[in-house]
Design an enzyme around this catalytic site. Structure first.
Site, PDB file in Angstrom:
ATOM      1  N   LEU A  30      15.263 -18.071 -23.966  1.00 22.21           N
ATOM      2  CA  LEU A  30      16.152 -18.943 -24.719  1.00 22.21           C
ATOM      3  C   LEU A  30      17.033 -18.153 -25.682  1.00 22.21           C
ATOM      4  CD1 LEU A  30      13.828 -21.971 -25.572  1.00 22.21           C
ATOM      5  CD2 LEU A  30      15.550 -21.796 -23.782  1.00 22.21           C
ATOM      6  N   GLY A  33      16.461 -12.618 -31.641  1.00 21.71           N
ATOM      7  CA  GLY A  33      17.066 -12.389 -32.946  1.00 21.71           C
ATOM      8  C   GLY A  33      16.259 -11.393 -33.744  1.00 21.71           C
ATOM      9  N   GLY A  34      16.464 -11.395 -35.066  1.00 19.56           N
ATOM     10  CA  GLY A  34      15.811 -10.424 -35.916  1.00 19.56           C
ATOM     11  C   GLY A  34      14.301 -10.543 -35.947  1.00 19.56           C
ATOM     12  N   MET A  35      13.772 -11.750 -35.730  1.00 17.46           N
ATOM     13  CA  MET A  35      12.325 -11.949 -35.797  1.00 17.46           C
ATOM     14  C   MET A  35      11.623 -11.702 -34.471  1.00 17.46           C
ATOM     15  SD  MET A  35      11.764 -12.717 -38.937  1.00 17.46           S
ATOM     16  CE  MET A  35      13.151 -11.648 -39.290  1.00 17.46           C
ATOM     17  N   VAL A  38      12.595 -15.670 -28.011  1.00 15.05           N
ATOM     18  CA  VAL A  38      12.171 -17.045 -27.765  1.00 15.05           C
ATOM     19  C   VAL A  38      12.251 -17.330 -26.271  1.00 15.05           C
ATOM     20  CG1 VAL A  38      12.492 -19.476 -28.367  1.00 15.05           C
ATOM     21  CG2 VAL A  38      13.099 -17.694 -30.005  1.00 15.05           C
ATOM     22  N   LYS A  52       7.978 -18.375 -29.367  1.00 14.11           N
ATOM     23  CA  LYS A  52       8.591 -17.194 -29.972  1.00 14.11           C
ATOM     24  C   LYS A  52       7.551 -16.100 -30.149  1.00 14.11           C
ATOM     25  CE  LYS A  52      11.591 -17.348 -33.324  1.00 14.11           C
ATOM     26  NZ  LYS A  52      12.215 -17.592 -34.643  1.00 14.11           N
ATOM     27  N   ASP A 146      16.854 -19.292 -44.574  1.00  9.23           N
ATOM     28  CA  ASP A 146      17.813 -18.813 -43.572  1.00  9.23           C
ATOM     29  C   ASP A 146      18.444 -19.989 -42.832  1.00  9.23           C
ATOM     30  OD1 ASP A 146      19.274 -16.894 -42.239  1.00  9.23           O
ATOM     31  OD2 ASP A 146      17.748 -16.486 -40.743  1.00  9.23           O
TER      32      ASP A 146
END
Length: 574
Positions: A30, A33-35, A38, A52, A146
């Site tokens: 999907l 990103g930074g974390m 997904v 995630k 965020d």
């Protein structure tokens, strides 16, 4: 982090992606990103979920794990209509993960980018839903930190606020500011940008920013480098030109003083007052093009759920198959062979962890103790091989004689084995360092030059496409939500080092989490970047800053250390 394409299809899994996590079959990507990354997955009953997995760099940080564990427990208490509830999680495993309800809709960021700003009725419903979501999130003791357009998904029955709480967990990690951007600069509150304590009022400021973006297509503090946007957020008033009069209350959300901002409940009440008709979330709250896109995504998700699980292809045979009536050779197996499919796992109670499955042999490894039979060679083949060996021996003897003769006529230094020859360790090249190199936007430098000088080509649309662009500074050649410029190399192999990694040749060789480029918003003064060029040079770039405010030109200043010919050149160079 929306990762569904505009046509309703999902991104296929990459070769390095897992096929299952804790019994959940992964069907597609999907986004990332930074974390972390997904994935689209499904519960045993077939309900779609968004799973995630957290980045390894964060997983290895003990303080992040502690905060992540706390935030996940808090997020489980969030059960609002305009949030994506937590379905399952594992905060203790080698790779932490979190599963939430899947939302079959685009992010606000991609919706505005593709279809333009939303009409006023849609914006009012969007704000009311987001404010209600913040009330529930804050009621659980969580500050989002965020809130931005990419963290707001547009579903058929209203918006969904996602990724609440995870940014707080990452705030405590030592990796903050070295490749993991916590909070998006264009949507930060003044107190967050200045490093002061963050409160629920900070989310209300971000809510006002998102409102301006949804109604006008751009933020209230303009665009450009992140440091410039942050300066305007802290010191200047928002630009609300072109906003509908019904949204005048958004200016109060953007007050510099957190105490002067409204509560989420007040925002909901103002949305109700501004709407000519009662606010009602329904399947028609969005423009028709977006509604059709959501319907298409629902169908795509259902098609993936119905698709059968494909077992890995069997490896090609490595020995002749036995003929009819011939018993197959027995193989001594120390443990069971690889499983072709993972059985479906039953639903699990929160916090339960499956034991790690036994690790099978890779498909190309033969069972222990078995060796393929050697085919018999014909007599003629043996004669031919013998003749070839004889010719090789005669030729080799001649070469030895010639080399011996040459050795007698040279001095002692010429008899040494060249560096890099077989059996010799290639010595590390000596570093060459340069200080204060200014690289204008759209230019690059070559590591072979002494000193490196900025270069460009008239026929290239972006510096990343320039010939011999060992290190460039330019606009992002690909569309992304982070609109800041990027730095990188033509070989697409750069690594942003974290605080615990000392920049050196050994570090640059060891750390291999390569990226194609690095956004300027990820850099701070002193950030170090390992650069691997196609010509085999390795460089360590230390970021020193950008042009001063008000400067007529746009450039970055870096220090550079180069180890030339430190590794083999890539295929593009050879």
């Amino acid at each position: 982090m929306n990762g569904v394409r505009a046509d309703g299809e999902f991104r296929p899994l990459d070769s390095g992606d897992p096929r299952a996590v804790a019994g959940y079959r992964l069907a597609a990507r999907l986004g990332s990103g930074g974390m972390g990354t997904v994935y689209l997955s499904y519960t045993p009953g077939g309900h779609p979920i968004a799973l995630k997995t957290i980045r390894p760099e964060l997983s290895e940080d003990p303080e992040f794990r502690r905060r992540f564990r706390q935030e996940v427990r808090a997020a489980q208490r969030v059960q609002g209509l305009y949030t994506a509830p937590v379905i399952d999680h594992d905060t203790e495993g080698a790779r932490p993960w979190l599963a939430t309800a899947y939302v079959a809709g685009p992010s606000l960021a991609s919706a505005v980018a593709e279809h333009g700003p939303l009409p006023l009725p849609s914006v009012l419903l969007l704000l009311a839903g987001m404010a209600e979501a913040l009330s529930v999130i804050h009621g659980a003791g969580i500050v989002h930190r965020d809130l931005k357009p990419s963290n707001v998904l547009l579903a058929a029955d209203g918006p969904r606020v996602i990724d609440f709480g995870i940014a707080r967990a990452a705030d405590a990690t030592a990796l903050t500011g070295t490749g993991v951007s916590i909070g998006t600069p264009a949507f930060m509150s003044p107190e967050q940008a200045a490093g002061r304590p963050v409160t629920p009022a900070s989310d209300v400021f971000a809510l006002g920013q998102v409102a301006v973006f949804a109604a006008r297509g751009q933020g209230a503090y303009g665009e450009g480098p992140s440091h410039a946007v942050l300066y305007r957020i802290v010191h200047e008033e928002p630009d609300l030109a072109g906003m509908p009069a019904e949204l005048a209350f958004v200016a109060r959300c953007l007050a510099k003083d957190p105490a002067e901002r409204p509560t989420p409940a007040e925002v909901v009440a103002w949305c109700q007052e501004a709407s000519p008709a009662p606010l009602r979330q329904s399947g028609s709250w969005l423009p028709k093009a977006l509604t059709a896109q959501i319907t298409q995504r629902v169908s795509a998700s259902a098609a993936l759920a119905a698709a059968p699980t494909v077992a890995p292809a069997a490896p090609p045979p490595t020995r002749p198959l036995p003929g009819p009536g011939t018993p197959a050779p027995t193989a001594r197996l120390p443990h069971p062979g690889p499983a072709l499919a993972t059985p479906a796992q039953p639903p699990r109670a929160p916090g339960y962890r499956h034991p790690a499955p036994p690790q099978p042999y890779p498909p190309y490894v033969q069972p222990y103790g078995w060796q393929p039979p050697k085919p018999k060679r014909s007599v003629g083949r043996k004669i031919a091989i013998g003749a070839a060996v004889g010719v090789a021996l005669l030729w080799g003897a001649g070469c030895v004689s010639v080399l011996s003769h040459l050795g007698d006529s040279t001095d002692d230094n010429s008899s040494r084995t060249p560096a890099g020859a077989s059996g010799q360790h290639r010595p590390d090249p000596r570093p060459v360092s340069f200080k204060g190199i200014n690289i204008p936007r759209g230019y690059w430098v070559r590591f072979a030059d002494s000193p490196p000088k900025p270069m460009d080509e008239q026929n290239t649309s972006n510096a990343s496409f320039g010939k011999d662009a060992d290190f460039y500074y330019d606009d992002d050649p690909d569309y992304s939500e982070d609109q800041t410029p990027v730095v990188g190399t033509a070989g697409d192999k750069v690594v942003l080092l974290n605080n615990a990694e000392h920049g050196s040749l050994a570090t640059c060789r060891r750390v291999t989490r390569y990226a194609e480029n690095i956004h300027l918003s990820q850099l701070s003064k002193g950030s170090q970047i390992c650069v691997h060029t196609v010509s085999g040079h390795i460089g360590l770039v230390t970021y020193r800053g950008t042009a001063g405010r008000g400067s007529p030109s746009d450039y970055i200043t870096v220090d550079l250390t180069v180890w030339r010919n430190a590794e083999p050149a890539s295929d593009d160079e050879q």
